[in-house]
Scaffold this motif. Structure first.
Motif, PDB file in Angstrom:
ATOM      1  N   SER A 173       0.686  -1.326  -0.002  1.00 25.91           N
ATOM      2  CA  SER A 173      -0.106   0.136   0.098  1.00 25.91           C
ATOM      3  C   SER A 173       0.868   1.119   0.033  1.00 25.91           C
ATOM      4  O   SER A 173       2.126   1.263   0.430  1.00 25.91           O
ATOM      5  CB  SER A 173      -0.976   0.047   1.300  1.00 25.91           C
ATOM      6  OG  SER A 173      -0.107   0.105   2.382  1.00 25.91           O
ATOM      7  N   GLU A 174       0.261   2.364  -0.526  1.00 24.85           N
ATOM      8  CA  GLU A 174       0.903   3.608  -0.601  1.00 24.85           C
ATOM      9  C   GLU A 174       1.483   4.053   0.548  1.00 24.85           C
ATOM     10  O   GLU A 174       2.701   4.473   0.876  1.00 24.85           O
ATOM     11  CB  GLU A 174       0.282   4.607  -1.409  1.00 24.85           C
ATOM     12  CG  GLU A 174       0.977   5.850  -1.379  1.00 24.85           C
ATOM     13  CD  GLU A 174       0.282   6.933  -2.447  1.00 24.85           C
ATOM     14  OE1 GLU A 174       0.834   8.143  -2.484  1.00 24.85           O
ATOM     15  OE2 GLU A 174      -1.053   6.621  -2.541  1.00 24.85           O
ATOM     16  N   LYS A 175       0.630   4.054   1.696  1.00 21.00           N
ATOM     17  CA  LYS A 175       1.101   4.240   3.082  1.00 21.00           C
ATOM     18  C   LYS A 175       0.496   3.131   3.997  1.00 21.00           C
ATOM     19  O   LYS A 175      -0.647   3.198   4.348  1.00 21.00           O
ATOM     20  CB  LYS A 175      -0.005   5.767   3.568  1.00 21.00           C
ATOM     21  CG  LYS A 175       0.546   6.752   2.726  1.00 21.00           C
ATOM     22  CD  LYS A 175      -0.306   8.058   3.240  1.00 21.00           C
ATOM     23  CE  LYS A 175       0.357   9.160   2.668  1.00 21.00           C
ATOM     24  NZ  LYS A 175      -0.203  10.897   3.047  1.00 21.00           N
ATOM     25  N   PRO A 176       1.298   2.469   4.347  1.00 22.09           N
ATOM     26  CA  PRO A 176       1.151   1.256   5.274  1.00 22.09           C
ATOM     27  C   PRO A 176       0.660   1.930   6.699  1.00 22.09           C
ATOM     28  O   PRO A 176       0.609   2.938   6.841  1.00 22.09           O
ATOM     29  CB  PRO A 176       2.675   0.719   5.700  1.00 22.09           C
ATOM     30  CG  PRO A 176       3.362   1.120   4.342  1.00 22.09           C
ATOM     31  CD  PRO A 176       2.766   2.408   4.093  1.00 22.09           C
ATOM     32  N   ALA A 177       0.114   1.120   7.448  1.00 20.94           N
ATOM     33  CA  ALA A 177      -0.704   1.349   8.714  1.00 20.94           C
ATOM     34  C   ALA A 177       0.499   2.246   9.829  1.00 20.94           C
ATOM     35  O   ALA A 177      -0.138   3.034  10.327  1.00 20.94           O
ATOM     36  CB  ALA A 177      -1.142   0.338   9.347  1.00 20.94           C
ATOM     37  N   ASN A 178       1.661   1.923   9.629  1.00 18.75           N
ATOM     38  CA  ASN A 178       2.716   2.711  10.569  1.00 18.75           C
ATOM     39  C   ASN A 178       3.275   3.740   9.764  1.00 18.75           C
ATOM     40  O   ASN A 178       4.421   4.317  10.609  1.00 18.75           O
ATOM     41  CB  ASN A 178       3.552   1.632  11.175  1.00 18.75           C
ATOM     42  CG  ASN A 178       4.481   0.960   9.897  1.00 18.75           C
ATOM     43  OD1 ASN A 178       4.396   1.455   8.665  1.00 18.75           O
ATOM     44  ND2 ASN A 178       5.449   0.026  10.293  1.00 18.75           N
ATOM     45  N   TRP A 179       2.630   4.140   8.556  1.00 22.74           N
ATOM     46  CA  TRP A 179       3.406   5.467   7.974  1.00 22.74           C
ATOM     47  C   TRP A 179       3.613   6.542   8.884  1.00 22.74           C
ATOM     48  O   TRP A 179       4.825   7.295   8.943  1.00 22.74           O
ATOM     49  CB  TRP A 179       2.631   5.613   6.629  1.00 22.74           C
ATOM     50  CG  TRP A 179       3.347   6.797   5.775  1.00 22.74           C
ATOM     51  CD1 TRP A 179       4.192   6.469   4.763  1.00 22.74           C
ATOM     52  CD2 TRP A 179       2.935   8.042   5.707  1.00 22.74           C
ATOM     53  NE1 TRP A 179       4.623   7.654   4.221  1.00 22.74           N
ATOM     54  CE2 TRP A 179       3.808   8.560   4.848  1.00 22.74           C
ATOM     55  CE3 TRP A 179       2.283   9.051   6.602  1.00 22.74           C
ATOM     56  CZ2 TRP A 179       4.039  10.108   4.486  1.00 22.74           C
ATOM     57  CZ3 TRP A 179       2.253  10.373   6.328  1.00 22.74           C
ATOM     58  CH2 TRP A 179       3.189  10.825   5.376  1.00 22.74           C
ATOM     59  N   ALA A 180       2.505   6.929   9.254  1.00 26.56           N
ATOM     60  CA  ALA A 180       2.428   8.245  10.174  1.00 26.56           C
ATOM     61  C   ALA A 180       3.508   8.246  11.335  1.00 26.56           C
ATOM     62  O   ALA A 180       4.240   9.147  11.844  1.00 26.56           O
ATOM     63  CB  ALA A 180       1.094   8.785  10.782  1.00 26.56           C
ATOM     64  N   THR A 181       3.490   7.008  12.118  1.00 23.04           N
ATOM     65  CA  THR A 181       4.083   6.652  13.150  1.00 23.04           C
ATOM     66  C   THR A 181       5.646   6.800  12.718  1.00 23.04           C
ATOM     67  O   THR A 181       6.708   7.660  13.482  1.00 23.04           O
ATOM     68  CB  THR A 181       3.911   5.490  13.935  1.00 23.04           C
ATOM     69  OG1 THR A 181       2.510   5.321  14.303  1.00 23.04           O
ATOM     70  CG2 THR A 181       4.889   5.416  14.876  1.00 23.04           C
ATOM     71  N   TYR A 182       6.020   6.252  11.817  1.00 23.70           N
ATOM     72  CA  TYR A 182       7.344   6.041  11.239  1.00 23.70           C
ATOM     73  C   TYR A 182       7.891   7.475  10.826  1.00 23.70           C
ATOM     74  O   TYR A 182       9.064   8.062  11.141  1.00 23.70           O
ATOM     75  CB  TYR A 182       7.431   5.102  10.187  1.00 23.70           C
ATOM     76  CG  TYR A 182       7.849   3.664  10.514  1.00 23.70           C
ATOM     77  CD1 TYR A 182       7.432   3.264  11.492  1.00 23.70           C
ATOM     78  CD2 TYR A 182       8.858   3.191   9.774  1.00 23.70           C
ATOM     79  CE1 TYR A 182       7.631   1.861  11.965  1.00 23.70           C
ATOM     80  CE2 TYR A 182       9.132   1.804  10.113  1.00 23.70           C
ATOM     81  CZ  TYR A 182       8.405   1.315  11.171  1.00 23.70           C
ATOM     82  OH  TYR A 182       8.770  -0.091  11.419  1.00 23.70           O
ATOM     83  N   MET A 183       7.133   8.247  10.062  1.00 23.48           N
ATOM     84  CA  MET A 183       7.548   9.658   9.596  1.00 23.48           C
ATOM     85  C   MET A 183       7.716  10.501  10.740  1.00 23.48           C
ATOM     86  O   MET A 183       8.699  11.281  10.738  1.00 23.48           O
ATOM     87  CB  MET A 183       6.583  10.311   8.647  1.00 23.48           C
ATOM     88  CG  MET A 183       6.518   9.319   7.319  1.00 23.48           C
ATOM     89  SD  MET A 183       7.946   9.361   6.366  1.00 23.48           S
ATOM     90  CE  MET A 183       8.200  10.862   5.585  1.00 23.48           C
TER      91      MET A 183
END
Length: 546
Positions: A476-486
């Motif tokens: 997926s373009e933004k995996p579920a942990n995208w916001a946390t990682y960034m």
């Protein structure tokens, strides 16, 4: 498996014997030498004098697995093919006899202007693979090549030689790929890469996976019985690994990419076994038994990759780390972070760092390779110093609340090793460091910080992490942990979880990285798009969006 359980495989007595006698002597003592005899040197004596097969007797096309080239040097390139009229049979449809293979290198695709030609022997001991080091070519030039056996002619491959070591090259573009689990998606990304305008391709590991492949090809959902049952088992023996390479190389998209561009390859773990560390396997088997498996895996890897003679394995050992150059523009220090590493701390996985992982004695590269890397930087005259390797180099936190776990299988699990490498680059005056990474089935773009614990620390390089070709399905373009990682990693400038690859264009003033992705991969035919592009300037490291 816990760290204690993995270490318990090595009793004090076995460890003492291994240290005292050395690996090869240890194997001899344990009776494994006979099992490893297949893995040393080229066929000689009685084996080489075996009967030669009359090529006219080969009734079916032997070039079912395509052609490849690799490790370009000034005026030289390595050409590869494997004879396999029946690729999914253990003997590939050929008797245990030598086969003479003709080869040609030309200046044009129609082979009107031949530059070099010759003959090579496909030995049954090496599964009828052919490795031809063609020398005496012009530096920095495109060539076309093909093989011939009897009435059969291979597909045409396109390759190139490297520029001379002192050449003031102005540009180089390369692709970066990794992680191509056959049964989880199609290799559509390779079809696009084959058509992309790149000079060469870096493959950063997990060329194949050791897990069983069903007759329907897993997520590819072929009609029942499409693939033979002998692929539906984990790779352990030499025959297993050879058959698995046959499966992967039978893919038309992968074959197209190999025919279009020279590859520079290194492995990660799945070419042998998931997350192994040196002679410590993932599963509870004695070390001598695992080293027999490792010898089989390394042997099959060399047979099926466009690698030169110095990479020929000896038993369970193969020196894969090596250095290549592209004029004065780039030096490539290709690493092996799997064969020499210390065991993963705290039983592997994502763990809080502590005394075990932060032990200064721990190493990801081994002492010899680490010193080789740093010494090479001191001698480097290149503008860009590029390090193609396997696992994530930059720090990754997976929570915004400290303390955060980190991956014990990546450089985060070996922070002292990373610190020595970064200190070595600093001491050598390396201004334009670029690390290339695979493994994690996502695309990342990182600024490499001199001290990751200090957000204000100088940026000393860039890391380009190529997503997987197929592993992980569509993603997926933004995996579920995208916001946390960034949020947890301010030096992370890009994160995308789709399938695809990356390209990097090096120039005298800057380098541009393009992250190319597919909307889907579990069905064929997806178009490719550029998800993001970044530039890092020569002398001023750091990724800037384009």
């Amino acid at each position: 498996m816990t760290s204690a359980a993995r270490q318990s495989q090595h009793t004090p007595e076995l460890r003492a014997v291994a240290r005292h006698l050395g690996r090869r002597r240890f194997l001899t003592v344990t009776g494994a030498a006979a099992a490893l005899a297949f893995a040393v040197n080229l066929p000689a004596g009685g084996t080489a004098s075996a009967a030669e097969l009359d090529a006219a007797q080969i009734a079916d096309d032997p070039f079912t697995l395509g052609v490849a080239s690799g490790d370009p040097q000034p005026g030289s390139v390595l050409l590869w093919t494997r004879l396999a009229p029946a690729p999914f049979q253990p003997d590939s449809g050929l008797p245990a006899a030598r086969v003479t293979v003709q080869w040609e290198v030309a200046l044009d695709e129609k082979f009107r202007r031949i530059a070099r030609r010759g003959a090579a022997t496909a030995h049954p001991e090496f599964h009828h693979t052919v490795h031809v080091a063609v020398d005496g070519l012009d530096e920095g030039r495109v060539y076309y090549y093909r093989f011939r056996v009897g009435r059969w002619v291979s597909p045409v491959g396109r390759t190139r030689t490297a520029p001379g070591l002192g050449s003031k090259v102005s540009a180089l573009t390369f692709g970066v790929v990794s992680c191509q689990r056959y049964d989880q998606a199609y290799f559509t990304a390779y079809r696009h890469l084959a058509e992309d305008d790149v000079d060469l391709v870096f493959h950063l590991g997990d060329y194949l996976y050791e897990y069983p492949v069903s007759s329907v090809g897993g997520a590819r959902a072929y009609p029942a019985g499409t693939l033979p049952d002998l692929l539906n088992r984990e790779t352990v023996t030499l025959e297993d690994y050879r058959l698995r390479y046959a499966l992967y190389k039978s893919d038309a998209d992968l074959a197209a990419a190999h025919a279009a561009h020279p590859f520079i390859v290194t492995w990660d773990d799945h070419e042998t076994e998931n997350n192994y560390a040196d002679d410590i396997p993932e599963n509870s088997v004695p070390p001598e038994e695992f080293l027999i498996r490792r010898a089989a895996a390394y042997r099959a890897y060399w047979e099926n990759m466009p690698l030169r003679r110095p990479q020929l394995p000896e038993g369970p050992d193969l020196q894969l780390y090596r250095r290549l150059h592209w004029g004065r523009l780039a030096q490539f220090d290709v690493l092996d972070t799997r064969q020499y590493r210390s065991n993963q701390a705290y039983g592997d996985g994502w763990q809080l760092p502590g005394p075990e992982s932060e032990d200064p004695a721990r190493t990801l590269t081994g002492d010899v390779q680490e010193q080789w890397l740093i010494d090479g930087w001191h001698r480097s005259r290149a503008l860009w110093n590029v390090v193609p390797q396997q696992v994530t180099f930059s720090r990754r936190h997976n929570t915004t609340t400290p303390p955060s776990p980190v991956s014990m299988d990546s450089w985060d699990g070996y922070p002292a090793s990373r610190e020595r490498v970064l200190a070595g680059a600093e001491a050598a005056g390396i201004e334009n460091l670029m690390v290339l990474t695979g493994d994690v089935h996502v695309g990342y773009g990182f600024d490499i910080k001199r001290d990751f614990a200090d957000p204000g620390s100088p940026t000393v390089g860039t890391e380009i992490v190529a997503t997987s070709i197929a592993s992980g399905g569509n993603g997926s373009e933004k995996p579920a942990n995208w916001a946390t990682y960034m949020a947890a990693n301010p030096h992370m400038k890009f994160y995308n979880g789709q399938r695809g690859y990356a390209t990097v264009a090096l120039g005298r003033e800057s380098a541009r990285a393009d992250f190319k992705t597919l909307a889907y991969a579990t069905t064929p035919g997806a178009p490719v798009t550029t998800a993001a592009s970044f530039v890092t300037e020569a002398g001023a490291p750091g990724l800037k969006p384009v």
